[in-house]
Design a protein around this motif. Structure first.
Motif, mmCIF file in Angstrom:
data_model
loop_
_atom_site.group_PDB
_atom_site.id
_atom_site.type_symbol
_atom_site.label_atom_id
_atom_site.label_comp_id
_atom_site.label_asym_id
_atom_site.label_seq_id
_atom_site.Cartn_x
_atom_site.Cartn_y
_atom_site.Cartn_z
ATOM 1 N N TRP A 182 0.807 -1.219 0.000
ATOM 2 C CA TRP A 182 0.000 0.000 0.000
ATOM 3 C C TRP A 182 0.841 1.270 0.000
ATOM 4 C CZ3 TRP A 182 -0.856 3.680 4.117
ATOM 5 C CH2 TRP A 182 -1.824 4.633 3.800
ATOM 6 N N VAL A 183 1.783 1.385 0.914
ATOM 7 C CA VAL A 183 2.511 2.650 1.066
ATOM 8 C C VAL A 183 3.455 2.864 -0.128
ATOM 9 C CG1 VAL A 183 4.542 1.806 2.360
ATOM 10 C CG2 VAL A 183 3.630 4.073 2.843
ATOM 11 N N TYR A 217 9.240 1.465 9.174
ATOM 12 C CA TYR A 217 7.940 1.206 9.813
ATOM 13 C C TYR A 217 8.022 0.203 10.969
ATOM 14 C CZ TYR A 217 6.635 3.625 5.603
ATOM 15 O OH TYR A 217 6.566 4.565 4.599
ATOM 16 N N LEU A 227 2.105 6.057 12.011
ATOM 17 C CA LEU A 227 1.276 6.237 13.211
ATOM 18 C C LEU A 227 0.540 4.936 13.564
ATOM 19 C CD1 LEU A 227 -0.135 9.851 12.633
ATOM 20 C CD2 LEU A 227 1.730 9.156 14.145
ATOM 21 N N ALA A 228 0.070 4.230 12.503
ATOM 22 C CA ALA A 228 -0.595 2.932 12.735
ATOM 23 C C ALA A 228 0.396 1.957 13.368
ATOM 24 C CB ALA A 228 -1.122 2.376 11.423
ATOM 25 N N SER A 229 1.634 1.993 12.889
ATOM 26 C CA SER A 229 2.657 1.098 13.435
ATOM 27 C C SER A 229 3.001 1.460 14.889
ATOM 28 C CB SER A 229 3.904 1.163 12.559
ATOM 29 O OG SER A 229 4.761 0.116 12.856
ATOM 30 N N LEU A 271 3.098 8.784 6.767
ATOM 31 C CA LEU A 271 2.779 9.211 8.131
ATOM 32 C C LEU A 271 1.664 8.341 8.714
ATOM 33 C CD1 LEU A 271 3.291 11.271 10.413
ATOM 34 C CD2 LEU A 271 1.526 12.714 9.379
ATOM 35 N N THR A 272 0.644 8.046 7.887
ATOM 36 C CA THR A 272 -0.477 7.205 8.342
ATOM 37 C C THR A 272 0.026 5.833 8.774
ATOM 38 O OG1 THR A 272 -1.902 8.333 6.775
ATOM 39 C CG2 THR A 272 -2.729 6.258 7.657
ATOM 40 N N LEU A 273 0.875 5.222 7.922
ATOM 41 C CA LEU A 273 1.377 3.887 8.244
ATOM 42 C C LEU A 273 2.285 3.927 9.482
ATOM 43 C CD1 LEU A 273 1.452 0.921 7.582
ATOM 44 C CD2 LEU A 273 3.292 1.341 5.960
ATOM 45 N N GLY A 282 1.636 11.918 3.332
ATOM 46 C CA GLY A 282 0.447 11.433 4.052
ATOM 47 C C GLY A 282 0.407 9.936 4.293
ATOM 48 N N ASP A 283 0.643 9.129 3.228
ATOM 49 C CA ASP A 283 0.515 7.673 3.401
ATOM 50 C C ASP A 283 1.604 7.120 4.322
ATOM 51 O OD1 ASP A 283 2.451 8.200 1.475
ATOM 52 O OD2 ASP A 283 1.998 6.428 0.263
#
Lengths: 230, 85
Positions: A31-32, A46, A194-196, A190-192, A187-188
């Motif tokens: 995805w990223v 990550y 933060l999810a990690s 940073l999202t991954l 964005g992608d």
């Protein structure tokens, strides 16, 4: 909370964390977006950065509960400290092994004695000393008190690790998330990231509860052994 | 303390393996033809990512298994001591 309650909570959070980790791996590969300069190896980011965060969190909790133990002499605080410190050692080992794998491709070397790496390795060894001090004394109470002091001294290293890339010339990049002007990651990514962070945190607290349950049973067993001996 | 010994031995073994691989890898690269060296370099980052991701799983699962074994051993001892009392 009872031991069975701690175990249930620990198993639930650990299972959630492991499922989350698999999702993070999948998102990382499929995805990223790929970082343009470093390529595929940047995906180590990550797991390496969340492992570093979890290490700081674990050792921070160990130091805080150690300080409270020295003040209040509540056994539960010592159990929390030793559980968090063991977590810090595991996540610290992850950080210290995944970083060199990334560094070999990005910097051309597995290891260099630059400030952040050196201070991080020092932190890991200070907490190795924490466990050695705990078991080195004949009097367990004295060992706990000495180890609590080691944990507090060790945690003083954590802010220096974060600020070392700003204060000194370093191969590590400057912070990209925690900085005054806000995160500078796409964005992608940073999202991954933060999810990690969330997944590693859940995983740590799950394992922390299991380790706390283990320490509770061990203390109970020691108390019974002392009763029998008396 | 047993767990800490295992973690330390595992960590130091990892560092030694990486250092040894680095030294041997450097020698191999100087003897390889240019095309071969480039092929090795292009695949290397994938291996590093896979190894890094595997380390996370092995470390976490290793800790879980270690705690499970210690907990069951302690509970057995706890059960035995309750029976004796």
């Amino acid at each position: 909370m009872s031991v069975s309650g701690l175990r249930k909570g620990g198993v639930t959070l650990t299972a959630l964390g492991l499922i989350g980790l698999v999702v993070i791996y999948w998102l990382s590969f499929f995805w990223v977006s790929t970082e343009i300069r470093q390529g595929i190896v940047q995906r180590i980011f990550y797991v390496h950065v969340p492992a570093a965060w979890t290490t700081g969190l674990a050792f921070g909790i160990a130091a805080l509960t150690s300080a409270m133990y020295l003040w209040l002499r509540d056994e539960r605080l010592d159990r929390a400290a030793v559980s968090a410190a063991e977590g810090g050692m595991v996540f610290g080992a992850i950080m210290l092994t995944t970083g060199p794998l990334w560094g070999k491709i990005a910097w051309g070397t597995y290891w260099t004695w630059e400030p952040r790496l050196t201070l991080t390795l020092l932190l890991w060894f200070i907490f190795l000393g924490y466990f050695m001090v705990r078991s080195a004394t004949d009097n367990p109470e004295k060992g706990k008190r000495f180890a609590a002091v080691v944990a507090i001294v060790g945690a003083l290293d954590i802010p220096f690790i974060h600020l070392s890339v700003i204060w000194f010339r370093s191969l590590h990049p400057a912070p990209v998330v925690i900085k005054p002007e806000g995160p500078s990651l796409p964005g992608d990514m940073l999202t991954l990231l933060l999810a990690s962070f969330a997944v590693f945190t859940v995983l740590f607290f799950g394992l922390f509860l299991l380790r706390y349950a283990l320490e509770t049973v061990r203390v109970e067993l020691d108390a019974r052994a002392r009763e029998v001996a008396a | 303390m047993n767990l800490m010994k295992k973690i330390t031995v595992g960590f130091l073994s990892g560092v030694l393996l990486l250092t040894g691989y680095s030294a041997l890898g450097g020698q191999e690269m100087t003897n390889l033809p240019v095309g071969g060296a480039l092929a090795v370099q292009s695949l290397k980052p994938y291996w590093h990512v896979f190894i890094a991701y595997a380390i996370v799983l092995v470390a976490v699962l290793g800790w879980v298994i270690s705690m499970g074994r210690r907990l069951s051993a302690l509970e057995t001892r706890l059960g035995d001591s309750a029976e004796h009392q």
